[in-house]
Scaffold this motif. Structure first.
Motif, PDB file in Angstrom:
ATOM      1  N   TYR A   1       8.657  -0.244  -7.105  1.00 32.67           N
ATOM      2  CA  TYR A   1       7.884   0.990  -7.021  1.00 32.67           C
ATOM      3  C   TYR A   1       8.752   2.158  -6.551  1.00 32.67           C
ATOM      4  O   TYR A   1       8.544   3.300  -6.968  1.00 32.67           O
TER       5      TYR A   1
ATOM      6  N   HIS B   1       0.833  -1.203   0.000  1.00 30.15           N
ATOM      7  CA  HIS B   1       0.000   0.000   0.000  1.00 30.15           C
ATOM      8  C   HIS B   1       0.871   1.259   0.000  1.00 30.15           C
ATOM      9  O   HIS B   1       0.616   2.209  -0.737  1.00 30.15           O
TER      10      HIS B   1
ATOM     11  N   THR C   1       2.636   1.630  -3.540  1.00 26.57           N
ATOM     12  CA  THR C   1       1.750   2.024  -4.630  1.00 26.57           C
ATOM     13  C   THR C   1       1.160   3.414  -4.402  1.00 26.57           C
ATOM     14  O   THR C   1       0.921   4.144  -5.367  1.00 26.57           O
TER      15      THR C   1
ATOM     16  N   GLU D   1       3.707   6.213  -5.397  1.00 24.89           N
ATOM     17  CA  GLU D   1       3.828   6.229  -6.850  1.00 24.89           C
ATOM     18  C   GLU D   1       2.605   6.898  -7.476  1.00 24.89           C
ATOM     19  O   GLU D   1       2.719   7.682  -8.402  1.00 24.89           O
TER      20      GLU D   1
ATOM     21  N   PRO E   1      -4.374   3.515  -9.615  1.00 19.93           N
ATOM     22  CA  PRO E   1      -3.938   2.252 -10.222  1.00 19.93           C
ATOM     23  C   PRO E   1      -5.127   1.349 -10.544  1.00 19.93           C
ATOM     24  O   PRO E   1      -6.148   1.385  -9.854  1.00 19.93           O
TER      25      PRO E   1
ATOM     26  N   LYS F   1      -3.663  -3.651  -7.574  1.00 20.64           N
ATOM     27  CA  LYS F   1      -2.491  -3.684  -6.698  1.00 20.64           C
ATOM     28  C   LYS F   1      -1.698  -4.950  -7.016  1.00 20.64           C
ATOM     29  O   LYS F   1      -2.283  -5.989  -7.326  1.00 20.64           O
TER      30      LYS F   1
END
Length: 155
Positions: free
Chosen positions: A86, A47, A50, A53, A67, A70
């Motif tokens: 990432y 988490h 991502t 990012e 996104p 995931k």
């Protein structure tokens, strides 16, 4: 040093500690969670990776970009690899952002603010959840944890 570099360096000083912390946790704890409904240890780390990012990509593109999915993982090594990948993607995105991007306003969930504010919030989000991961790690038996941040790099 540009404002973008300051934000990147501050965030990265914490991300490196996340990576170090994950190295200290045994694979058998990848699905550990301290209460029902909590993120698993692996899920929380993914988490974080991502999320930062996403905020960095949104800053670059000028609109929030969520996104599609995931990354999936089975082992803590999978999680480490995801976080590492990432991290590299996010660092590359930071290279493509100028201070001009930071002034552009972005809206999400009824909140409107300059991208610089969103990136600052994303860094704070990472710090918050990294603190949770320190607790998870201690509960999983990790006795020696890294200092909470690295010395930020100079421009």
């Amino acid at each position: 040093m540009s404002k973008v570099e300051e934000i990147r360096n501050s965030w990265y000083s914490h991300r490196q500690v996340l990576q170090e912390l994950l190295e200290k946790i045994d694979d058998k704890h990848v699905d550990f969670k301290p209460w029902d409904g909590a993120f698993t240890l692996g899920g929380l780390a993914v988490h974080l990776a991502t999320s930062m990012e996403m905020f960095t990509k949104s800053t670059k593109e000028g609109v929030f970009t969520f996104p599609d999915s995931k990354p999936e993982f089975e082992t803590l090594q999978d999680v480490r690899n995801i976080v590492d990948n990432y991290t590299q993607t996010t660092l590359k995105l930071f290279e493509s952002i100028s201070d001009h991007h930071l002034d552009k306003r972005l809206e999400m969930n009824g909140f409107d603010a300059p991208a610089a504010v969103w990136l600052g919030n994303a860094r704070d989000h990472e710090i918050h959840h990294k603190g949770q991961l320190f607790t998870y790690a201690r509960m999983a038996g990790v006795e020696e944890v890294p200092f909470f941040m690295k010395q930020p790099t100079k421009g």
